[in-house]
Design an enzyme around this catalytic site. Structure first.
Site, mmCIF file in Angstrom:
data_model
loop_
_atom_site.group_PDB
_atom_site.id
_atom_site.type_symbol
_atom_site.label_atom_id
_atom_site.label_comp_id
_atom_site.label_asym_id
_atom_site.label_seq_id
_atom_site.Cartn_x
_atom_site.Cartn_y
_atom_site.Cartn_z
ATOM 1 N N LYS A 1 48.024 42.855 31.066
ATOM 2 C CA LYS A 1 47.477 41.513 30.823
ATOM 3 C C LYS A 1 47.957 40.904 29.497
ATOM 4 C CE LYS A 1 44.673 40.980 34.480
ATOM 5 N NZ LYS A 1 44.083 42.232 34.859
ATOM 6 N N GLU B 1 38.759 33.644 32.076
ATOM 7 C CA GLU B 1 37.864 34.363 32.996
ATOM 8 C C GLU B 1 38.298 35.816 32.974
ATOM 9 O OE1 GLU B 1 40.732 33.082 34.006
ATOM 10 O OE2 GLU B 1 41.470 34.937 34.921
ATOM 11 N N SER C 1 49.582 49.599 36.136
ATOM 12 C CA SER C 1 49.147 48.343 35.511
ATOM 13 C C SER C 1 48.197 48.543 34.340
ATOM 14 C CB SER C 1 48.515 47.422 36.553
ATOM 15 O OG SER C 1 47.437 48.061 37.209
HETATM 16 C C1 LIG Z 1 43.569 42.663 36.090
HETATM 17 C C2 LIG Z 1 44.143 43.917 36.536
HETATM 18 C C3 LIG Z 1 44.744 44.051 37.802
HETATM 19 C C4 LIG Z 1 44.732 42.977 38.838
HETATM 20 O O1 LIG Z 1 45.317 41.771 38.463
HETATM 21 P P1 LIG Z 1 46.770 41.338 38.948
HETATM 22 O O2 LIG Z 1 46.878 39.944 38.478
HETATM 23 O O3 LIG Z 1 46.791 41.452 40.435
HETATM 24 O O4 LIG Z 1 47.740 42.240 38.316
HETATM 25 C C5 LIG Z 1 45.359 45.246 38.113
HETATM 26 N N1 LIG Z 1 45.357 46.287 37.244
HETATM 27 C C6 LIG Z 1 44.775 46.201 36.041
HETATM 28 C C7 LIG Z 1 44.809 47.385 35.131
HETATM 29 C C8 LIG Z 1 44.149 45.023 35.637
HETATM 30 O O5 LIG Z 1 43.579 44.954 34.438
#
Ligand SMILES: *Cc1c(COP(=O)(O)O)cnc(C)c1O
Length: 395
Positions: free
Chosen positions: A91, A113, A379
């Site tokens: 993020k 948000e 992610s």
């Molecule tokens: C926010 C988040 C997601 C989902 O959001 P995307 O916009 O689909 O990437 C996935 N993994 C993590 C660790 C997140 O913080």
């Protein structure tokens, strides 16, 4: 010639996208549409952005050859380690980009948000760094289940405002943020956390996140002798980590895109967030896309154990990729994701976020050859989910 999968001049990916916003936001959205490319393409912006990604976020994030996982699944599996970024997820790539943009636009007040709290933390972080006021909207349910991130945001100086309507999760927090923006259009920039919302947000966020696939190209070249993989696996909430991981491979059809969507308690259980499978065309948060809705267009409340995937829509780019069969979606239940989280932890010593764990469940069902190169986009890290893991696995 226009690329098949990039946004057109009106903000559409095929039939999805656009900017469906109330009159009160026309000025803000037009301003962004007119300026986002010229600002982000300027030499000053590019220099500041890449400097912060390097020295503040800690990029490039490693591409790790996961030897144990590769043996287990009989393929060459690489992990793109976005979990090692400052604040613990992908993020921050986007919030660094947007805060620099907000400064160029002379905005003094930042709103956001958040679902799992990762975007809220990333936004509160860049606001602390740039000394800007920060207000984060978060569903009341998510405030409870992601308490650690709420404390982080508060320590960073952000105000966390609970969203009390609907399922009290990400969709409802987004509604509150949009309402706030309508009431403060002049001085406020809304940092959307995914590739959702009205044009230009999906394209802008995808570009900020595209650093993920940009790095993957040379990291794969170094490690495999070829600058693209056979498969990229990513979880999808709104779709920003997936968009970033896919971006530079969109037009290379020999790279297959696999998306893990939250199936909650099961696709047919009435408790899921399997948007692309259960969804149909509609408008949510300013864009035409796939969303879960009743026959008369009421949004169906989504459910997932993972707060970051608990959203009834999907970004318009992904709706288009799925529509064109460029990307394949795998529904993953809460239980499968929990098991994958433990599996990854015990196999490679990496505790993933619950969201991320969904992507690893694809490994259990996909077909691979021993020499297939598979990249899983990690992610985020699992610190915020430890209470859930602890409860579920009883340790
Ligand atoms: C926010 C988040 C997601 C989902 O959001 P995307 O916009 O689909 O990437 C996935 N993994 C993590 C660790 C997140 O913080």
């Amino acid at each position: 010639m226009r690329d098949k999968y990039s946004v057109d001049d009106n903000g559409y990916y095929g039939k999805f996208g656009g900017a469906y916003v109330p009159e009160m936001l026309h000025h803000n959205i037009s301003e962004l549409q007119e300026k986002y490319l010229s600002i982000t393409h300027s030499n000053k912006f590019k220099k500041d952005f890449s400097q912060l990604l390097k020295d503040y976020v800690g990029r490039p994030s490693p591409l790790f050859f996961a030897n144990n996982l590769s043996q287990k699944y009989n393929a060459k599996i690489y992990l793109k380690r976005e979990d090692l970024n400052h604040t613990g997820s992908h993020k921050i790539n986007n919030t660094i980009g947007q805060i620099l943009l907000a400064k160029e636009l002379n905005k003094k007040r930042i709103i956001a948000e958040t679902g799992a709290g990762q975007h809220g933390v990333a936004t509160a972080t860049v606001c602390a760094l740039m000394d800007l006021e920060c207000i984060v909207y978060m569903g009341a349910i998510d405030i409870e289940r992601q308490a650690a991130n709420v404390s982080r945001m508060k320590m960073l100086g952000a105000e966390v405002r609970p969203a009390l309507s609907g399922s009290k999760t990400l969709k409802d927090a987004t509604n509150e943020a949009i309402r706030d923006w309508i009431n403060h259009p002049k001085d406020t920039h809304y940092i959307i956390g995914s590739v959702v919302g009205p044009h230009p947000y999906p394209d802008m966020v995808a570009r900020f996140q595209s650093v993920i696939s940009e790095e993957m190209q040379y990291q794969l070249e170094e490690q495999t002798g070829r600058n693209f993989p056979d498969f990229i696996l990513a979880c999808v909430g709104g779709g920003s980590n997936a968009a970033g991981a896919f971006f530079h491979f969109l037009e290379n059809e020999s790279v297959q895109f696999y998306l893990a969507e939250a199936a909650g308690k099961g696709i047919d259980s009435g408790h899921s967030a399997a948007t692309s499978i259960l969804g149909s065309e509609g408008i949510i948060h300013g864009a035409k896309t796939l969303l879960m809705q009743t026959d008369d267009g009421q949004i169906i409340e989504p459910y997932s154990i993972s707060a970051g995937l608990d959203y009834p829509g999907i970004g318009p780019l992904h709706a288009h990729l799925i529509d064109q069969k460029r990307a394949t979606v795998f529904p993953v239940t809460d239980t499968q994701a929990l098991n994958s989280a433990l599996m990854l932890t015990r196999t490679e010593g990496i505790i993933p976020a619950l969201e991320t764990a969904h992507a690893f469940s694809i490994l259990d069902v996909m077909d691979v050859e021993p020499d297939s190169v598979v990249v899983v986009n990690v992610s985020g890290r699992g610190d915020k989910d430890l209470p859930t893991y602890k409860n579920h696995f009883n340790f």
